[in-house]
Scaffold this motif. Structure first.
Motif, PDB file in Angstrom:
ATOM      1  N   ASP A   1       5.882   2.158  14.041  1.00 40.87           N
ATOM      2  CA  ASP A   1       4.684   2.812  13.511  1.00 40.87           C
ATOM      3  C   ASP A   1       4.077   3.770  14.532  1.00 40.87           C
ATOM      4  O   ASP A   1       3.589   4.847  14.175  1.00 40.87           O
TER       5      ASP A   1
ATOM      6  N   TYR B   1       7.333   1.782  -2.592  1.00 42.61           N
ATOM      7  CA  TYR B   1       7.746   0.490  -2.040  1.00 42.61           C
ATOM      8  C   TYR B   1       8.656  -0.289  -2.986  1.00 42.61           C
ATOM      9  O   TYR B   1       9.597  -0.954  -2.549  1.00 42.61           O
TER      10      TYR B   1
ATOM     11  N   ASP C   1       5.409  -4.265   2.887  1.00 38.66           N
ATOM     12  CA  ASP C   1       4.530  -3.165   2.482  1.00 38.66           C
ATOM     13  C   ASP C   1       4.241  -3.219   0.986  1.00 38.66           C
ATOM     14  O   ASP C   1       3.124  -2.917   0.545  1.00 38.66           O
TER      15      ASP C   1
ATOM     16  N   TYR D   1      -3.296  -8.012   4.678  1.00 42.41           N
ATOM     17  CA  TYR D   1      -2.398  -8.355   5.778  1.00 42.41           C
ATOM     18  C   TYR D   1      -2.547  -9.809   6.200  1.00 42.41           C
ATOM     19  O   TYR D   1      -1.564 -10.485   6.518  1.00 42.41           O
TER      20      TYR D   1
ATOM     21  N   THR E   1      10.594  -4.677   5.915  1.00 44.07           N
ATOM     22  CA  THR E   1       9.563  -3.633   5.976  1.00 44.07           C
ATOM     23  C   THR E   1       9.082  -3.259   4.581  1.00 44.07           C
ATOM     24  O   THR E   1       7.873  -3.234   4.303  1.00 44.07           O
ATOM     25  N   THR E   2      10.015  -2.959   3.685  1.00 42.67           N
ATOM     26  CA  THR E   2       9.630  -2.508   2.343  1.00 42.67           C
ATOM     27  C   THR E   2       8.997  -3.640   1.529  1.00 42.67           C
ATOM     28  O   THR E   2       8.046  -3.417   0.777  1.00 42.67           O
TER      29      THR E   2
ATOM     30  N   ASP F   1       1.389  -5.128  11.145  1.00 37.32           N
ATOM     31  CA  ASP F   1       0.345  -4.357  10.452  1.00 37.32           C
ATOM     32  C   ASP F   1      -1.011  -5.026  10.592  1.00 37.32           C
ATOM     33  O   ASP F   1      -2.042  -4.361  10.743  1.00 37.32           O
TER      34      ASP F   1
ATOM     35  N   ARG G   1       0.440  -3.546   0.035  1.00 35.93           N
ATOM     36  CA  ARG G   1      -0.186  -2.311  -0.431  1.00 35.93           C
ATOM     37  C   ARG G   1      -0.087  -2.095  -1.932  1.00 35.93           C
ATOM     38  O   ARG G   1      -0.977  -1.507  -2.529  1.00 35.93           O
TER      39      ARG G   1
ATOM     40  N   ASP H   1      10.198   3.193   6.212  1.00 34.95           N
ATOM     41  CA  ASP H   1       9.148   4.193   5.961  1.00 34.95           C
ATOM     42  C   ASP H   1       9.739   5.528   5.535  1.00 34.95           C
ATOM     43  O   ASP H   1       9.106   6.284   4.777  1.00 34.95           O
TER      44      ASP H   1
ATOM     45  N   THR I   1       6.778  -7.704   9.989  1.00 32.72           N
ATOM     46  CA  THR I   1       6.170  -6.467   9.501  1.00 32.72           C
ATOM     47  C   THR I   1       4.701  -6.686   9.162  1.00 32.72           C
ATOM     48  O   THR I   1       3.825  -5.918   9.574  1.00 32.72           O
TER      49      THR I   1
END
Length: 288
Positions: A233, A68, A113, A123, A109-110, A178, A117, A58, A174
């Motif tokens: 988070d 991202y 995401d 999700y 994580t990246t 989320d 996103r 993040d 991840t």
């Protein structure tokens, strides 16, 4: 009078030789293993590493606002380089191993995401797709080797399966974290409590049931990632979204120092993992 010499039958010699061979085989496995012994120390560092992966990812994608896709482009080559270095290593190196774990969780994580996103995969869809991919990798590993026990991680092919499984489990974690916090409506604190309770249930199953230790290990490994994701988070998300709004770079630095301290101060060795007795021999149908 000299004592009479013990005479061994061919059958006795054969059994004795087999016993020695098994002992040597166990010693050889331990010396070749490049993954750490699974212990309380392992799980402490693992959860801290997954939290660092969340706050570190993040930091790059949100705090620095690089996005991202750029985050994926940064962490993927780093992960590949560390995995290749880990496979090429001749013995267990704690710093190298945990650096590779952190790289896998930061990439996870990246990547999650980016899929959720930027590509518009929600999700639920992302978690389902990643779970299917992880199960496919574990199935391929089992088909190839006859087991998915981490006790067999002593050669390049098995290490490739191991790190592919690790990376997919980190990415899945991840997305799952989320999903629980947002779609599931639990929030970051609630998600952390749920996943922490799930890990507690797995620990209880380890001590008080006869469920496969290999299955419990992978279940705990997968669930420790969304625990770290929701904790990360919770630390850095805005208070309006249920977080503490701490500085991502500062939180990442503190967690990194904690991990380094654990690696340097707490003993870690390559060794046996839960479920060694259940590790099957390589499948006889072996592979091409």
């Amino acid at each position: 009078t000299l004592p009479s010499k013990t005479r061994y039958s061919p059958q006795t010699i054969s059994v004795a030789q087999i016993g020695r061979d098994f002992q040597l085989n166990d010693l050889t496995k331990a010396s070749l293993s490049k993954v750490p012994e699974v212990s309380l120390i392992f799980w402490i560092i693992k959860i801290a590493a997954t939290t660092l992966g969340e706050t570190g990812g993040d930091t790059v994608t949100m705090t620095l606002d690089w996005g991202y896709l750029v985050g994926v482009a940064i962490f993927l080559p780093l992960l590949v380089a560390l995995v290749l270095w880990q496979i090429a290593a001749r013995k267990f190196h704690p710093v190298l191993y945990w650096a590779t774990i952190v790289a896998s969780t930061t990439f996870g994580t990246t990547m999650a995401d980016f899929a959720d996103r930027s590509l518009g995969i929600d999700y639920t869809g992302g978690s389902t797709l990643l779970f299917a991919c992880l199960m496919a990798i574990l199935a391929a590993w089992y088909w190839s080797e006859g087991t998915i026990s981490v006790n067999t991680v002593t050669g390049p092919r098995v290490e490739a399966f191991y790190w592919a499984s690790i990376t997919l489990s980190q990415t899945l974690g991840t997305a799952l974290g989320d999903w629980a916090a947002d779609t599931g409506g639990l929030g970051y604190g609630g998600g952390a409590l749920v996943f922490g309770a799930a890990l507690g249930a797995l620990a209880a199953a380890y001590f008080w049931t006869t469920i496969s230790r290999v299955t419990l290990f992978w279940a705990a490994f997968i669930l420790s990632r969304p625990l770290g994701a929701t904790v990360g988070d919770f630390l850095d998300k805005p208070t309006a979204e249920g977080g503490l709004q701490l500085s991502r770079p500062l939180a990442s630095a503190v967690i990194a120092v904690f991990i380094i301290g654990c690696i340097l101060l707490l003993p870690q060795i390559a060794g046996k993992h839960p479920g060694e007795a259940q590790a099957a021999q390589p499948a006889s149908k072996h592979r091409g």
